[in-house]
Scaffold this active site. Structure first.
Site, PDB file in Angstrom:
ATOM      1  N   LYS A  41       0.811  -1.223   0.000  1.00  0.00           N
ATOM      2  CA  LYS A  41       0.000   0.000   0.000  1.00  0.00           C
ATOM      3  C   LYS A  41       0.850   1.282   0.000  1.00  0.00           C
ATOM      4  O   LYS A  41       0.304   2.375  -0.067  1.00  0.00           O
ATOM      5  CB  LYS A  41      -0.913   0.010   1.234  1.00  0.00           C
ATOM      6  CG  LYS A  41      -2.296  -0.582   0.977  1.00  0.00           C
ATOM      7  CD  LYS A  41      -3.230  -0.207   2.128  1.00  0.00           C
ATOM      8  CE  LYS A  41      -4.680  -0.555   1.831  1.00  0.00           C
ATOM      9  NZ  LYS A  41      -5.565  -0.204   2.947  1.00  0.00           N
ATOM     10  N   ARG A  90     -18.783   4.799   8.740  1.00  0.00           N
ATOM     11  CA  ARG A  90     -19.021   6.236   8.627  1.00  0.00           C
ATOM     12  C   ARG A  90     -20.326   6.490   7.885  1.00  0.00           C
ATOM     13  O   ARG A  90     -21.336   6.835   8.466  1.00  0.00           O
ATOM     14  CB  ARG A  90     -17.852   6.917   7.897  1.00  0.00           C
ATOM     15  CG  ARG A  90     -16.592   6.966   8.723  1.00  0.00           C
ATOM     16  CD  ARG A  90     -15.402   7.330   7.909  1.00  0.00           C
ATOM     17  NE  ARG A  90     -15.166   6.339   6.872  1.00  0.00           N
ATOM     18  CZ  ARG A  90     -14.082   6.264   6.118  1.00  0.00           C
ATOM     19  NH1 ARG A  90     -13.137   7.153   6.259  1.00  0.00           N
ATOM     20  NH2 ARG A  90     -13.948   5.319   5.220  1.00  0.00           N
ATOM     21  N   SER A 128      -8.214   8.989   6.644  1.00  0.00           N
ATOM     22  CA  SER A 128      -6.777   9.268   6.568  1.00  0.00           C
ATOM     23  C   SER A 128      -6.433   9.879   5.210  1.00  0.00           C
ATOM     24  O   SER A 128      -5.556  10.748   5.111  1.00  0.00           O
ATOM     25  CB  SER A 128      -5.976   7.980   6.765  1.00  0.00           C
ATOM     26  OG  SER A 128      -6.221   7.440   8.030  1.00  0.00           O
TER      27      SER A 128
END
Ligand code: PNS
Length: 170
Positions: A41, A90, A128
């Protein structure tokens, strides 16, 4: 002893993550925050840096332990004899990915359940990635990440923010 794991990349940890950590630590005897060590990543912060940031911002929560892991989450959970995974939800956009991940984990490890905490409304759109996007262009991230790590994020982008409000101590 009731234990749970809250896994994630935490690159970097946000106030939304911290909110989920505090609330889930209240539900169990011990909460392990599992920081994914995933080189593919190419994270902004190394796994050690992410672990240290999390240790710093959770140092007042006695039943939280910060550990890194690589490989499958269910293997990490089994290794620590944890049968509950915590994830934050979320908005509805999180749902499909989270459902696929929890169903896959449940097929791989039927004894492990995933529970979801809804993110507090003020962090409903925080991620993030958004923090990194804001910081990269010098935007104010003080409402998005814990004070202690604000300067670490700016530093990573070579941005010099000297105001005392924005400079966390660490
Ligand atoms: O904060 P993130 O990046 O959304 O967290 C994702 C995470 C770390 C929970 C997920 O990528 C993960 O568990 N990775 C480990 C590999 C694995 O077990 N994948 C689950 C099968 S879909």
């Amino acid at each position: 002893m009731k234990k749970a794991i809250y896994p994630g990349s935490f690159d970097p940890v946000t106030l939304g993550h911290l909110d989920i950590i505090r609330r889930s630590a209240n539900l169990v005897d011990k909460l392990i925050v599992g920081v994914l060590n995933n080189n593919s990543k190419s994270p902004l912060f190394s796994v050690d840096e992410r672990v240290n940031m999390l240790k710093e911002v959770t140092k007042d929560i006695p039943n939280v332990e910060i550990l890194s892991f690589s490989g499958l989450l269910v293997d990490f959970a089994r290794q620590h004899e944890v049968q509950t995974i915590v994830r934050g939800l979320r908005a509805v956009t999180d749902f499909e990915y989270e459902l696929a991940m929890s169903q896959t984990n449940r097929v791989a490890a039927p004894e492990i359940d995933t529970i979801f905490l809804n993110t507090s409304l003020k962090y409903a759109y925080l991620s993030s990635s958004i923090v990194k996007e804001m910081a990269m262009y010098g935007g104010d991230i003080s409402k998005f990440v814990p004070a202690e790590i604000i300067h670490l994020v700016y530093d990573r982008y070579g941005i010099n923010k000297n105001s005392s409000k924005e400079k966390g101590e660490m």
